[in-house]
Design a protein around this motif. Structure first.
Motif, PDB file in Angstrom:
ATOM      1  N   MET A 195      79.526  26.691  53.343  1.00 41.62           N
ATOM      2  CA  MET A 195      80.322  27.459  54.304  1.00 41.62           C
ATOM      3  C   MET A 195      80.513  28.912  53.881  1.00 41.62           C
ATOM      4  N   ALA A 196      80.190  29.241  52.631  1.00 38.76           N
ATOM      5  CA  ALA A 196      80.486  30.576  52.102  1.00 38.76           C
ATOM      6  C   ALA A 196      79.734  31.659  52.871  1.00 38.76           C
ATOM      7  N   ARG A 197      80.410  32.764  53.086  1.00 41.28           N
ATOM      8  CA  ARG A 197      79.827  33.909  53.798  1.00 41.28           C
ATOM      9  C   ARG A 197      79.929  35.158  52.935  1.00 41.28           C
ATOM     10  N   GLY A 198      79.001  36.053  53.147  1.00 37.72           N
ATOM     11  CA  GLY A 198      79.022  37.327  52.452  1.00 37.72           C
ATOM     12  C   GLY A 198      79.901  38.333  53.168  1.00 37.72           C
ATOM     13  N   LEU A 199      79.914  39.564  52.659  1.00 40.64           N
ATOM     14  CA  LEU A 199      80.741  40.616  53.266  1.00 40.64           C
ATOM     15  C   LEU A 199      80.293  40.944  54.680  1.00 40.64           C
ATOM     16  N   ASP A 200      79.036  40.677  54.986  1.00 36.36           N
ATOM     17  CA  ASP A 200      78.540  40.959  56.331  1.00 36.36           C
ATOM     18  C   ASP A 200      78.825  39.824  57.309  1.00 36.36           C
ATOM     19  N   GLY A 201      79.498  38.769  56.839  1.00 36.73           N
ATOM     20  CA  GLY A 201      79.831  37.646  57.702  1.00 36.73           C
ATOM     21  C   GLY A 201      78.748  36.612  57.829  1.00 36.73           C
ATOM     22  N   ARG A 248      76.153  33.648  56.461  1.00 37.64           N
ATOM     23  CA  ARG A 248      76.226  32.597  55.441  1.00 37.64           C
ATOM     24  C   ARG A 248      75.351  32.963  54.249  1.00 37.64           C
ATOM     25  N   LEU A 249      75.877  32.745  53.049  1.00 34.79           N
ATOM     26  CA  LEU A 249      75.105  33.018  51.843  1.00 34.79           C
ATOM     27  C   LEU A 249      73.912  32.077  51.735  1.00 34.79           C
ATOM     28  N   LEU A 250      74.078  30.855  52.225  1.00 32.92           N
ATOM     29  CA  LEU A 250      72.968  29.894  52.273  1.00 32.92           C
ATOM     30  C   LEU A 250      72.637  29.667  53.743  1.00 32.92           C
ATOM     31  N   PRO A 251      71.579  30.289  54.255  1.00 31.58           N
ATOM     32  CA  PRO A 251      71.274  30.217  55.686  1.00 31.58           C
ATOM     33  C   PRO A 251      71.125  28.775  56.174  1.00 31.58           C
ATOM     34  N   SER A 252      71.676  28.515  57.350  1.00 33.74           N
ATOM     35  CA  SER A 252      71.623  27.161  57.910  1.00 33.74           C
ATOM     36  C   SER A 252      70.195  26.689  58.101  1.00 33.74           C
ATOM     37  N   SER A 253      69.305  27.590  58.485  1.00 35.82           N
ATOM     38  CA  SER A 253      67.915  27.189  58.715  1.00 35.82           C
ATOM     39  C   SER A 253      67.274  26.673  57.430  1.00 35.82           C
ATOM     40  N   ARG A 281      73.610  31.968  44.720  1.00 33.92           N
ATOM     41  CA  ARG A 281      74.539  32.031  45.848  1.00 33.92           C
ATOM     42  C   ARG A 281      75.325  30.721  46.014  1.00 33.92           C
ATOM     43  N   GLY A 282      75.478  29.995  44.949  1.00 35.77           N
ATOM     44  CA  GLY A 282      76.187  28.727  45.007  1.00 35.77           C
ATOM     45  C   GLY A 282      75.286  27.536  45.211  1.00 35.77           C
ATOM     46  N   LEU A 283      73.982  27.762  45.202  1.00 35.00           N
ATOM     47  CA  LEU A 283      73.045  26.677  45.429  1.00 35.00           C
ATOM     48  C   LEU A 283      73.095  25.640  44.311  1.00 35.00           C
ATOM     49  N   GLU A 284      73.511  26.067  43.111  1.00 33.60           N
ATOM     50  CA  GLU A 284      73.591  25.128  41.995  1.00 33.60           C
ATOM     51  C   GLU A 284      74.642  24.045  42.253  1.00 33.60           C
ATOM     52  N   CYS A 285      75.624  24.330  43.118  1.00 34.50           N
ATOM     53  CA  CYS A 285      76.636  23.320  43.452  1.00 34.50           C
ATOM     54  C   CYS A 285      76.063  22.219  44.328  1.00 34.50           C
ATOM     55  N   VAL A 286      75.024  22.562  45.081  1.00 33.51           N
ATOM     56  CA  VAL A 286      74.426  21.612  46.016  1.00 33.51           C
ATOM     57  C   VAL A 286      73.418  20.711  45.320  1.00 33.51           C
ATOM     58  N   GLY A 287      72.740  21.221  44.301  1.00 36.39           N
ATOM     59  CA  GLY A 287      71.662  20.486  43.652  1.00 36.39           C
ATOM     60  C   GLY A 287      72.138  19.483  42.631  1.00 36.39           C
ATOM     61  N   GLY A 288      71.155  18.888  41.937  1.00 36.11           N
ATOM     62  CA  GLY A 288      71.457  17.852  40.967  1.00 36.11           C
ATOM     63  C   GLY A 288      70.947  18.194  39.590  1.00 36.11           C
ATOM     64  N   ASP A 289      70.014  17.383  39.063  1.00 32.90           N
ATOM     65  CA  ASP A 289      69.525  17.536  37.701  1.00 32.90           C
ATOM     66  C   ASP A 289      68.304  18.448  37.642  1.00 32.90           C
TER      67      ASP A 289
END
Length: 573
Positions: free
Chosen positions: A471-477, A479-484, A514-522
């Protein structure tokens, strides 16, 4: 040896609660059904005791001096000590007769144990076990409502229950419908314009006014975009009651009865207080509707059981808050923690009488408001059973939660849903050919015992961290991790673990940091191994389902709601 009298246990249970409550999708009738279910322990047993034993009956009666004693009541059950067999059978007839007349369609069973000498230790525990076994047989033999409401002469069908219509009911909008005796009884319990006893009792449980709770019913019925069905149930109560003689200080039946009554009452108090704490927490998060009422409708609050309907966007937060509060309150309630502590000491496990509490598990099914509630209830209950894995995997009190947001209304079967998320094969670099599961549920709520490998990645905080990253967004509004890109990984998951990891590697190369490490695993994979040599699991699908259905962190710009933020999940269906 104590007082030399012969005593029997009379045990009552309303056993088809689920069908009775959820056979209709009308929230008003569901609220009325909730009221009728509680009549067993709040009214019918007490009224029947006065009928059988005289108007002098009171809650202070004790079997040593009086012909009967109410041992325990709550959550659609009741247990009574009675001296004579004839009086015990008359009590069963009086209670079940009231149920047949006042709540047609609700199956209330009653059984009478064999007699035992009150002064001989252990008799009460054995009689309670005998009643539990006897109720199972009675439930099997009792004909259902369809057999009791025959269709000769031919009559119209009730639009809510499918049973034969008994009367024409005028609805709040002025229209009339043919309804069964069961449906009409629920409407009477709900009351005209939501002013009946049923809504008053539910409003008291919810800490609000009847008219305010009527607004919640109306919101869930007409205006909510999503509705959550929440089932919660305590862990380990079967073990506790099966060994309750070891939870009691002293060997006499009187000591057992007093401890049993106090434990049951304390457990019900913890359930109700935990519900209140969860509602208050939602209010602090800004969940209140116009008028200040939180969109949660309690249906069952008794014993260790909690069933509620909630606006979908708050259902997960409500369930998690309830589980935390239940754990804390049962550890603080001496009437509950004391017997639990004695049982732990008896079994040689770690614990003390001052801090041993109960954990609970919950299942949450989030559906569209007009989805059949009998199916939503079945899904929520199946999710509750899935969450019970936590008590088998984690030693000590530890709560668990499973959930599902149902986008495809044709697939409400949890077994099929989980089967679709279980694939043969393992990620690249994994040894052997095992199995990969695309969801990580159930999630652990609270503080699990340290050193349990299975909980890695499965803490509720882990899920919230993944949701925050999506859900995180940058200063430009943006998403830091694009939905696509997230959806590209999601689609690859169903192709195979190695394809998904390849797509995830592409995403890491472009959006790392950009927080992708929170989504991944090992080791850069989107998966992790739940235990050495065990299955591989993934938390991405769970996080995508939860987007829009958990509150954001205070510093997040994203808003909670099953609408805008469900855009990330738009392709899930």
């Amino acid at each position: 040896m104590g007082v030399s009298i012969r005593v029997r246990v009379v045990s009552f249970e309303a056993w088809n609660i689920t069908r009775f409550m959820f056979v209709t999708g009308k929230r008003r009738e569901i609220a009325g059904a909730s009221e009728l279910i509680t009549c067993l322990d709040r009214r019918w047993v007490q009224e029947s005791l006065r009928e059988v034993f005289g108007q002098g009956y009171g809650a202070g009666w004790r079997i040593e001096e009086c012909p009967a004693e109410l041992l325990e009541s709550g959550a659609g059950t009741a247990k009574v000590l009675v001296r004579g067999e004839g009086e015990a059978r008359r009590l069963v007839a009086a209670v079940t007769g009231r149920a047949l007349r006042q709540a047609p369609g609700l199956d209330v069973c009653g059984v009478v144990s064999g007699d035992f000498e009150w002064g001989r230790p252990g008799g009460l525990h054995r009689a309670l076990g005998e009643c539990a076994e006897g109720l199972a047989g009675v439930r099997t033999a009792l004909p259902g409502p369809e057999a009791r409401f025959l269709r000769l002469p031919v009559v119209d069908s009730c639009r809510a229950t499918g049973l034969p219509a008994a009367r024409v009911l005028r609805l709040p909008d002025g229209s009339v419908e043919a309804r069964s005796a069961e449906s009409a009884a629920k409407w009477r319990a709900y009351g005209r314009q939501g002013e009946g006893e049923g809504l008053g009792r539910l409003a008291e449980l919810a800490g609000t006014r009847p008219r305010a709770l009527a607004e919640v019913v109306e919101h869930l019925n007409e205006r909510a975009e999503w509705v959550g069905t929440v089932y919660a149930d305590g862990n380990g109560l079967g073990r506790v009651f099966g060994s309750f003689e070891r939870c009691v200080e002293g060997e006499s039946n009187r000591a057992y009865a007093d401890a049993f009554r106090a434990f049951s009452a304390g457990l019900q108090e913890c359930t109700r207080e935990a519900f209140g704490c969860a509602v208050a927490e939602l209010e602090g998060l800004g969940a209140a509707l116009k008028g200040g009422v939180v969109p949660v409708l309690p249906l069952v609050l008794g014993g260790d059981d909690m069933v509620a309907l909630c606006a979908g966007e708050w259902a997960l937060a409500f369930a998690e808050a309830y589980l935390r509060a239940f754990e804390r309150l049962t550890a603080e309630q001496e009437a509950v923690a004391g017997p639990l502590g004695r049982l732990e000491e008896e079994e040689g496990a770690a614990g003390s009488s001052g801090g041993v509490g109960l954990s609970a598990c919950a299942g949450v099914a989030v559906v569209k408001p007009h989805f059949p509630f009998v199916d939503a209830q079945r899904l929520a209950y199946a999710l509750l059973r899935e969450a019970k894995q936590v008590k088998e995997r984690v030693p000590g009190p530890c709560s668990g939660l499973s959930f599902h947001v149902l986008y495809d209304g044709t697939q409400a079967d949890l077994g099929r849903l989980r089967e679709q998320c279980t694939l043969a094969g393992t990620p690249a670099g994994a040894s052997g050919e095992g199995v990969t599961r695309l969801v990580a549920q159930p999630y652990v709520v609270g503080d699990p015992a340290p050193g349990v490998a299975w909980v890695r990645g499965r803490r509720w905080a882990d899920l919230l961290e993944r949701v925050a990253a999506l859900m995180a967004r940058g200063l430009d509004g943006e998403r830091l991790l694009p939905s696509s890109q997230v959806h590209a990984v999601r689609e690859a998951l169903f192709v195979g673990p190695r394809v998904a990891d390849a797509q995830f590697a592409v995403m890491r190369g472009r959006y790392g940091g950009r927080g992708l490490e929170c989504v991944g695993g090992d080791a850069g994979s989107v998966f992790w191994e739940e235990e050495p040599g065990g299955r591989w699991v993934c938390g991405l699908l769970d996080a995508m389902d939860a987007v829009g259905f958990v509150p954001p962190a205070p510093d997040e710009a994203a808003t909670v709601g099953g609408g805008a933020d469900a855009a990330l999940a738009g392709e899930r269906a």
